[in-house]
Design an enzyme around this catalytic site. Sequence first.
Site, mmCIF file in Angstrom:
data_model
loop_
_atom_site.group_PDB
_atom_site.id
_atom_site.type_symbol
_atom_site.label_atom_id
_atom_site.label_comp_id
_atom_site.label_asym_id
_atom_site.label_seq_id
_atom_site.Cartn_x
_atom_site.Cartn_y
_atom_site.Cartn_z
ATOM 1 N N ASP A 1 0.834 -1.105 0.016
ATOM 2 C CA ASP A 1 0.116 0.194 0.006
ATOM 3 C C ASP A 1 0.828 1.112 0.121
ATOM 4 O O ASP A 1 0.525 2.047 -0.733
ATOM 5 C CB ASP A 1 -0.909 -0.113 1.207
ATOM 6 C CG ASP A 1 -1.703 1.431 1.547
ATOM 7 O OD1 ASP A 1 -2.682 1.440 0.668
ATOM 8 O OD2 ASP A 1 -0.816 2.365 2.252
ATOM 9 N N GLY B 1 -4.359 2.620 -0.983
ATOM 10 C CA GLY B 1 -3.713 1.974 -2.196
ATOM 11 C C GLY B 1 -4.283 0.678 -2.205
ATOM 12 O O GLY B 1 -4.272 0.177 -3.459
ATOM 13 N N ASP B 2 -4.327 -0.208 -1.099
ATOM 14 C CA ASP B 2 -5.026 -1.509 -1.206
ATOM 15 C C ASP B 2 -6.408 -1.312 -1.265
ATOM 16 O O ASP B 2 -7.141 -2.190 -2.220
ATOM 17 C CB ASP B 2 -4.474 -2.231 0.111
ATOM 18 C CG ASP B 2 -3.358 -2.732 -0.067
ATOM 19 O OD1 ASP B 2 -2.727 -3.179 -1.241
ATOM 20 O OD2 ASP B 2 -2.451 -2.896 1.027
ATOM 21 N N LEU B 3 -7.115 -0.813 -0.453
ATOM 22 C CA LEU B 3 -8.646 -0.728 -0.249
ATOM 23 C C LEU B 3 -9.187 -0.280 -1.653
ATOM 24 O O LEU B 3 -10.195 -1.105 -2.202
ATOM 25 C CB LEU B 3 -9.213 0.167 0.801
ATOM 26 C CG LEU B 3 -8.705 -0.045 1.998
ATOM 27 C CD1 LEU B 3 -9.314 0.886 3.115
ATOM 28 C CD2 LEU B 3 -9.207 -1.741 2.468
#
Length: 397
Positions: free
Chosen positions: A140, A168-170
Amino acid sequence: MNLFEGVRVLDLSRMLAGPYGSMLLADMGAEVIKIEEPAGGDPMRVMGPPFLPDGESAYFLSINRNKQSIAIDLGRPAGREVFLDLARHADVVWENFRPGVMERLGLAYATLAGVNPGLVLCSISAYGQDGPYRDWPAFDLALQAMGGAMSLTGEEGGRPARMGLPMGDLAGGMFGAFAVAGALLRRTRTGRGAHLDLSLLDCQVSLLTYIAQYFWADGRVPGRMGSGHASVVPYQALATRDGHLIVAVFAEKFWGGFCHALERAEWEGDPRFASNRQRLVHREVLMPLIETVFRERTTEDWLARLHAAGVPAAPILAVDRVLSDPQVRHRRMVVEVEHPTHGPLPTLGTPIKVDGAPAVSVTAAPALGQHTDRVLTELLEYPTERLAALRREGVVK
């Protein structure tokens, strides 16, 4: 009716972006079968602290609800055979390995489509399945850095900061779930499956929206502004006598009410502040005046005054207050899940309400391999002898 009722997802993902997105599908009613390595499973099972008393990871619990878990060694031919049997009965295969891993496992899209032409394969990776950064490792933090978010986050003149939420991940998980929904809709019309290529960097770049367009419009490189806004004044966090709140005078109709709430009616007629365009020009004059006034009263007092004047304003809540907030509770964003070991545990609800109710009830994140026997015997109808042999050989757990 659940939105994804009857949709079966084989979830090979781990860490955060993939499991978060597959959880969204599960929350909307998909049958999500999480496929893990027999030795340890998803690395997030040991992510922490904090842990529950028996060592179970709070992190893992937060993003794996409403799923089943089966443990298969995909590195062995017999494990690959089991997976392909499952793929024949699936609608979606969801993975977030590095590019090339599915091919090395013998599970490339062409192979999967060969056993199930209508299958949707969603591949989530840091930089996508092609391009010069294809093989770079990333988490992320790297995506926030390379996608521009860190250059925009933090106070002016301060060091770059990551967003407190791992967007960044979500964001990748959300875009992935959205893309799967679209691919399944197309399949109902054409019968065709799809290979979806989701790059977490692409997702971050897409979130730049108006910020990128601003740059193309005037050539100025946006920087950090704290909680402020490049195009609106006042629109930021403000210190009160006992805390902080935010004020968002996003349209001219709110400016008069704001001035009256602050008992500064003269500002409304001041040509320096008469329009948002003028307030932007005179930001360095206006904001110190506003900040001085706000320090005179408590947060509660200001909220009452601003709301009475119809001005958008809100308190800045810490996580404990968010989770006990009456609106959050009313909307069932905090629910209880029955954990087989620990009994009732609080967990987050789903923001998706269907016909006025949450899409599905919530079940706890599964133990590693908890559903192996049931899935292989009920779905694949493996005889007891074959299941025993697979377990004896260490192919399944």
